[in-house]
Motif scaffolding. Structure first.
Motif, mmCIF file in Angstrom:
data_model
loop_
_atom_site.group_PDB
_atom_site.id
_atom_site.type_symbol
_atom_site.label_atom_id
_atom_site.label_comp_id
_atom_site.label_asym_id
_atom_site.label_seq_id
_atom_site.Cartn_x
_atom_site.Cartn_y
_atom_site.Cartn_z
ATOM 1 N N TRP A 1 0.944 -1.170 -0.060
ATOM 2 C CA TRP A 1 0.065 -0.003 0.026
ATOM 3 C C TRP A 1 0.874 1.176 -0.082
ATOM 4 N N GLN A 2 1.950 1.232 0.705
ATOM 5 C CA GLN A 2 2.879 2.518 0.988
ATOM 6 C C GLN A 2 3.503 2.731 -0.284
ATOM 7 N N ARG A 3 4.021 1.791 -1.117
ATOM 8 C CA ARG A 3 4.601 1.922 -2.378
ATOM 9 C C ARG A 3 3.759 2.648 -3.379
ATOM 10 N N LEU A 4 2.235 2.517 -3.323
ATOM 11 C CA LEU A 4 1.510 3.151 -4.258
ATOM 12 C C LEU A 4 1.034 4.586 -3.986
ATOM 13 N N ARG A 5 1.755 5.162 -2.869
ATOM 14 C CA ARG A 5 1.340 6.614 -2.516
ATOM 15 C C ARG A 5 2.014 7.326 -3.289
ATOM 16 N N GLY A 6 1.587 8.832 -3.578
ATOM 17 C CA GLY A 6 2.227 9.458 -4.373
ATOM 18 C C GLY A 6 3.524 10.190 -3.817
ATOM 19 N N ARG A 7 4.312 11.031 -4.674
ATOM 20 C CA ARG A 7 5.577 11.407 -4.318
ATOM 21 C C ARG A 7 5.534 12.125 -2.908
ATOM 22 N N THR A 8 4.512 13.133 -2.730
ATOM 23 C CA THR A 8 4.548 13.820 -1.528
ATOM 24 C C THR A 8 4.353 12.999 -0.363
ATOM 25 N N GLU A 9 3.447 11.990 -0.336
ATOM 26 C CA GLU A 9 3.026 11.399 0.805
ATOM 27 C C GLU A 9 4.385 10.237 1.013
ATOM 28 N N ARG A 10 4.823 9.399 -0.029
ATOM 29 C CA ARG A 10 5.935 8.712 0.308
ATOM 30 C C ARG A 10 7.341 9.593 1.004
ATOM 31 N N ASP A 11 7.421 10.798 0.401
ATOM 32 C CA ASP A 11 8.752 11.279 1.095
ATOM 33 C C ASP A 11 8.138 11.615 2.397
ATOM 34 N N ALA A 12 7.064 12.177 2.640
ATOM 35 C CA ALA A 12 6.949 12.469 4.104
ATOM 36 C C ALA A 12 7.061 11.126 5.026
ATOM 37 N N LEU A 13 6.583 9.871 4.403
ATOM 38 C CA LEU A 13 6.620 8.717 5.384
ATOM 39 C C LEU A 13 8.093 8.274 5.440
ATOM 40 N N GLU A 14 8.960 8.449 4.192
ATOM 41 C CA GLU A 14 10.086 7.445 4.112
ATOM 42 C C GLU A 14 11.312 8.367 4.543
ATOM 43 N N ILE A 15 11.331 9.501 4.111
ATOM 44 C CA ILE A 15 12.408 10.381 4.467
ATOM 45 C C ILE A 15 12.042 11.678 5.319
ATOM 46 N N GLY A 16 10.866 11.771 5.666
ATOM 47 C CA GLY A 16 10.643 13.062 6.528
ATOM 48 C C GLY A 16 10.892 12.806 8.216
ATOM 49 N N THR A 17 10.643 13.749 8.835
ATOM 50 C CA THR A 17 10.869 13.844 10.086
ATOM 51 C C THR A 17 9.834 13.276 11.179
ATOM 52 N N GLY A 18 8.583 12.786 10.516
ATOM 53 C CA GLY A 18 7.642 11.905 11.131
ATOM 54 C C GLY A 18 6.233 12.791 10.990
ATOM 55 N N GLY A 19 5.181 12.217 11.081
ATOM 56 C CA GLY A 19 3.765 12.973 10.919
ATOM 57 C C GLY A 19 3.588 13.548 12.357
ATOM 58 N N THR A 20 2.761 14.536 12.173
ATOM 59 C CA THR A 20 2.140 15.302 13.373
ATOM 60 C C THR A 20 0.653 15.490 13.268
ATOM 61 N N SER A 21 -0.006 14.856 14.267
ATOM 62 C CA SER A 21 -1.517 14.976 14.490
ATOM 63 C C SER A 21 -1.995 16.339 14.498
ATOM 64 N N VAL A 22 -2.841 16.526 13.673
ATOM 65 C CA VAL A 22 -3.693 17.861 13.600
ATOM 66 C C VAL A 22 -5.055 17.733 14.295
ATOM 67 N N GLY A 23 -5.496 16.496 14.499
ATOM 68 C CA GLY A 23 -6.881 16.361 15.054
ATOM 69 C C GLY A 23 -7.205 14.937 15.093
#
Length: 638
Positions: A93-115
């Motif tokens: 499932w993760q491999r089918l995500r778009g560029r922005t989402e995959r970069d956020a998941l794989e090389i980003g600093t981690g997600g932040t909950s906004v609600g």
């Protein structure tokens, strides 16, 4: 499936609160249900973190997966001999995500909950529960992606939270799954010598027709968990070929690369199957799909059992000084290696991973940027090796002829006996292009053909090149023609869209950096002068005059392969084979290899990354032709 419950990071974690609420609601319904041997609901989040690494028992046994926009239930079914686990699904499932989402998941600093997103309403929970009980109870499922060849595979059902629409898709087990993947034995794999492979007919060069393979097409391409992509595109308005294309983002040395795959034939049914096979070839060649780390060592420490990386060509000193993506080879610097075999002797040999898995990367191993050239898929090892070598010979001949400025003999396409060839030529002419073909052999006798479409009115999209190699000259013509005709319909549009940057490239070749730049540059009418060796008028020779009388077709595919091997061996060239076959391909009756022939000219993309210009083979060929130096213009190979 086990009833292990997923652990949820604190309430502030992305999707954490929603996962906890859904788990609680499902638990309440589960506890009110009569006793059963069904696995209890186990909920995990999708899209809250990188799932590629780290074993997680809760995720492995999860059967409810919550993302921001959908709930996925499964995997369901026994999955046959290789069942997929919940972690397998998460990775696909993760491999089918778009560029922005995959970069956020794989090389980003981690997600932040906004609600507390997603905001699950009671009807969402009811829908999930109803689906869960139906699927866990063995109720039959239907879906657009369930094909007969996917019977027996695990399945996943997606529930869209906006529309409540459901989609069910088959799921292949992920060989690199941290939860259920297994490590292989250490050391080189056993050598597989060439063995007899009787052909169905001497004039056939594949053991199976493209439609004979049992490809689980629904599991390969679907928007839920497709192994090679989310979808395939057919354009029925194409006037020249029935092309099918697709692709997926692959994490590589330069970030996420858009790795495309396609099929080019004269029917959409054949093109679709060819596209799937190329997608599987790309899947096997971009990264090593076998569990366990590669050997990491300096060349100086394994010199007695390793291929010398420099033997496959290097860039110029200026390239290494100015290109931030490449670095000089250092024999004392550790790099990743994989095992292959020398075909002539069967001896195991270590090959730089960079040469075999062209999207993989490690600090310090970027001495060249390799491509899929020489990688091929077949119904057996011999077939895959044969077509891998034919591709290497095709690229070597094209690059050798281009930079040497040779004027290849022109082929009279009207002399071809093949009806599809003549039909393709007619379709090209109806599209406003004159279609030409050339005998591009150099010092090897294996038939190599270059085809060229020339826009008749001289406008944008002027030139479209392609090449093909095959033991049958007419099949080499057909392969090259089919690719050329696929490019014709979009050539003018691409040239107009990129006109400003292409004009800049024509003034400064260093701006030619990608595979698309090379072919697109020759859409400019001004580049015609650099292709004069091809477009200049000269008599066209019949096929029989170019290639002589047809040779007797061999009854065994191993004889075809041996013919190619013997010719390479006679010129002092060694052949190395690395088996790239993935576990999924083995189950489909497929083999994929990377073939390497040190000394043949490689195809490179990017004007400053042309190893051919530094290799002895090109200099010797130019000298034999009586030339004084290479043509210093980027090649137009697509």
């Amino acid at each position: 499936m086990s009833g292990a419950k997923a652990t949820v990071a604190g309430p502030g974690a992305p999707l954490g609160a929603a996962v906890a609420r859904l788990q609680l609601a499902l638990d309440e319904r589960w506890s009110a249900r009569p006793p059963t041997d069904m696995a209890a609901p186990a909920v995990v989040a999708l899209g809250a973190g990188d799932l590629r690494h780290g074993a997680d028992p809760a995720r492995r046994h999860a059967n409810v997966h919550l993302s921001a926009g959908a709930v996925y239930l499964g995997p369901w079914g026994d999955g046959g001999q290789t069942p997929a686990c919940g972690h397998c699904f998460g990775i696909r499932w993760q491999r089918l995500r778009g560029r922005t989402e995959r970069d956020a998941l794989e090389i980003g600093t981690g997600g932040t909950s906004v609600g507390d997103w997603p905001d699950l309403m009671p009807y969402h929970v009811d829908s999930v529960w109803q689906l869960f009980t139906m699927l866990a109870g063995g109720a039959p499922t239907v879906g657009a992606y369930l094909d007969p060849d996917s019977d027996g595979l695990s399945r996943v059902t997606a529930l869209d939270l906006d529309s409540l629409r459901t989609v069910t898709a088959p799921l292949l087990a992920e060989p690199l799954c941290p939860g259920c993947g297994t490590a292989p034995a250490d050391g080189p794999p056993a050598f597989e010598p060439v063995r007899p492979r009787p052909k169905p007919d001497p004039t056939r060069y594949r053991l199976h027709e493209v439609r004979d393979y049992r490809l689980p097409t629904g599991a390969l391409v679907n928007p839920v968990c497709g192994a090679i992509g989310a979808g395939a595109l057919m354009d029925p308005t194409m006037p020249t070929t029935a092309a099918v294309t697709g692709g997926v983002f692959v994490r590589g040395y330069a970030g996420l690369l858009d790795v495309a795959w396609s099929g080019h034939a004269n029917s959409y049914a054949d093109s679709l199957r060819l596209a799937y096979l190329e997608g599987l070839e790309r899947y096997a060649g971009t990264h090593r799909r076998r569990f366990g780390p590669p050997l990491v060592a300096a060349y100086a420490d394994v010199v007695d059992q390793a291929l010398d990386p420099v033997s496959c060509g290097v860039y110029t000193a200026q390239t290494y000084d100015t290109d931030p993506l490449v670095q000089r080879f250092d024999p004392s610097r550790p790099i990743p290696w994989v095992w292959g075999h020398v075909v002539r002797t069967g001896a195991p040999i270590l090959v730089p991973r960079r040469f075999c898995y062209y999207s993989s990367g490690a600090p310090g191993d970027n001495f060249v940027l390799s491509s899929s050239s020489g990688c091929a898929t077949g119904g057996c090892l011999e077939e895959a090796v044969l077509y891998g070598l034919l591709e290497l010979i095709e690229r070597d001949a094209f690059v050798l002829g281009w930079y040497a400025g040779s004027r290849p003999p022109r082929i009279d396409l009207d002399s071809c006996a093949s009806t599809p060839i003549r039909t393709m030529v007619d379709r090209g002419r109806l599209s406003g292009y004159d279609v030409l073909a050339f005998d591009s052999r150099t010092d090897l006798t294996v038939p190599v053909v270059t085809t060229l479409a020339v826009r008749r009115d001289g406008g944008p999209g002027l030139l479209a090149f392609a090449a093909g190699a095959h033991l049958s000259p007419e099949r080499a013509v057909a392969a090259a023609l089919c690719e050329t005709l696929t490019y014709i319909p979009v050539k003018a549009v691409t040239t107009r869209r990129r006109r400003a940057e292409l004009e800049a490239m024509a003034e400064d070749y260093s701006l030619v950096q990608t595979v698309h730049d090379h072919a697109d540059l020759f859409g400019l009418p001004r580049m015609r002068e650099h292709a004069e060796d091809y477009v200049a008028e000269r008599p066209a020779l019949p096929m029989a005059e170019c290639y002589g009388p047809p040779a007797a077709a061999a009854p065994d595919l191993s004889q075809d392969l041996q013919r190619v091997l013997d010719e390479l061996f006679a010129r002092g060239l060694e052949v190395i084979v690395v088996d790239q076959t993935t576990p999924e391909q083995l189950a489909m009756g497929l083999r994929t290899v990377c073939t390497i022939v040190p000394g043949l000219l490689p195809i490179d993309f990017g004007w400053r990354r042309q190893r051919a210009l530094t290799m002895p083979r090109l200099g010797a060929y130019i000298e034999a032709l009586g030339g004084t130096g290479p043509r210093l213009v980027p090649h137009p190979f697509p």
